[in-house]
Design a protein around this motif. Structure first.
Motif, PDB file in Angstrom:
ATOM      1  N   ASP A  46       0.851  -1.185   0.000  1.00  0.00           N
ATOM      2  CA  ASP A  46       0.000   0.000   0.000  1.00  0.00           C
ATOM      3  C   ASP A  46       0.890   1.240   0.000  1.00  0.00           C
ATOM      4  OD1 ASP A  46      -1.902   1.955   0.279  1.00  0.00           O
ATOM      5  OD2 ASP A  46      -2.748   1.184   2.146  1.00  0.00           O
ATOM      6  N   ASP A  48       0.268   4.169  -0.704  1.00  0.00           N
ATOM      7  CA  ASP A  48      -0.403   5.371  -0.201  1.00  0.00           C
ATOM      8  C   ASP A  48      -0.105   5.617   1.274  1.00  0.00           C
ATOM      9  OD1 ASP A  48      -1.451   5.447  -2.707  1.00  0.00           O
ATOM     10  OD2 ASP A  48      -3.528   5.111  -2.113  1.00  0.00           O
ATOM     11  N   ARG A  49       0.336   4.588   1.973  1.00  0.00           N
ATOM     12  CA  ARG A  49       0.612   4.711   3.406  1.00  0.00           C
ATOM     13  C   ARG A  49       2.043   4.283   3.722  1.00  0.00           C
ATOM     14  NH1 ARG A  49      -4.157   1.413   6.156  1.00  0.00           N
ATOM     15  NH2 ARG A  49      -3.542  -0.085   4.565  1.00  0.00           N
ATOM     16  N   ASP A 110       0.323  -2.205   7.008  1.00  0.00           N
ATOM     17  CA  ASP A 110      -0.186  -3.461   6.446  1.00  0.00           C
ATOM     18  C   ASP A 110      -1.584  -3.691   6.992  1.00  0.00           C
ATOM     19  OD1 ASP A 110       2.058  -4.205   4.967  1.00  0.00           O
ATOM     20  OD2 ASP A 110       2.961  -5.290   6.647  1.00  0.00           O
ATOM     21  N   ASP A 111      -2.387  -4.366   6.214  1.00  0.00           N
ATOM     22  CA  ASP A 111      -3.712  -4.736   6.703  1.00  0.00           C
ATOM     23  C   ASP A 111      -3.579  -5.909   7.660  1.00  0.00           C
ATOM     24  OD1 ASP A 111      -5.062  -2.787   5.272  1.00  0.00           O
ATOM     25  OD2 ASP A 111      -5.235  -4.052   3.497  1.00  0.00           O
TER      26      ASP A 111
END
Length: 188
Positions: A46, A48-49, A110-111
């Motif tokens: 990701d 974006d983060r 992370d998710d």
């Protein structure tokens, strides 16, 4: 969608014009100084983060330069037609002397099972380089990988990075740029 992507690319290129304006078509460092150029790029699930950074230390171990890149806003474009990469081409003005890229870091999300897991990782490096007065040195790439097994890799992306200097920084003559890619010292 295509127009939106085009508009975003133009906006990112417009943000880079400050470097082109600052350099005014030349990579000649100020008198008594030297330029060190390194490509700080990253990979994350990701982007974006995700944020990455590096530190440069002098011969006494004191940190003399730091820089960071956001993977959502910073881009190394390369030559026209090349796929851009997330990161930043960093230009450091330093006095002549011995230095080392002493470390890099990554900060990403992370998710996780219960929502986003924020992660931060320091990567100690000891990649030495030397600068003489009046020279401009390309040090290659520092890649911070945050996707599977976090790690840092040093490399040489001269074609892409010189393309960025020509295209975005508006430097036509790169013949005086010395190419000395970073390498970790060999253990004895």
């Amino acid at each position: 969608m295509r127009n939106l992507l085009f508009a975003c690319c133009l906006a990112l290129l417009a943000g880079c014009t400050t470097m082109a304006g600052r350099l005014n078509g030349s990579l000649t460092p100020p008198p008594g100084q030297a330029y060190a150029i390194v490509s700080l790029v990253g990979k994350a699930f990701d982007p974006d983060r995700a944020t990455i950074g590096l530190a440069v230390s002098d011969a006494s171990g004191r940190v003399v330069a730091r820089d960071a890149a956001s993977l959502i806003t910073d881009t190394v474009f390369g030559e026209e037609g090349m796929s851009p990469v997330e990161g930043k081409l960093v230009l450091m003005t330093l006095p002549p002397g011995d230095y080392r890229v002493s470390g890099a870091w990554g900060h990403w999300s992370d998710d996780g099972v219960f929502g986003p897991d924020l992660r931060m990782r320091q990567f100690p490096l000891n990649a030495p380089f030397h600068l003489d007065a009046g020279e401009t040195v390309y040090l290659g790439q520092v890649l911070v990988e945050m996707s599977f097994l976090p790690e840092v890799r040093l490399g040489n992306e001269q074609g892409r990075d010189f393309g960025h200097m020509r295209r975005v920084w508006k430097i036509e003559d790169l013949s005086r740029v010395k190419v000395r890619p970073l390498a970790a010292p060999v253990a004895r």
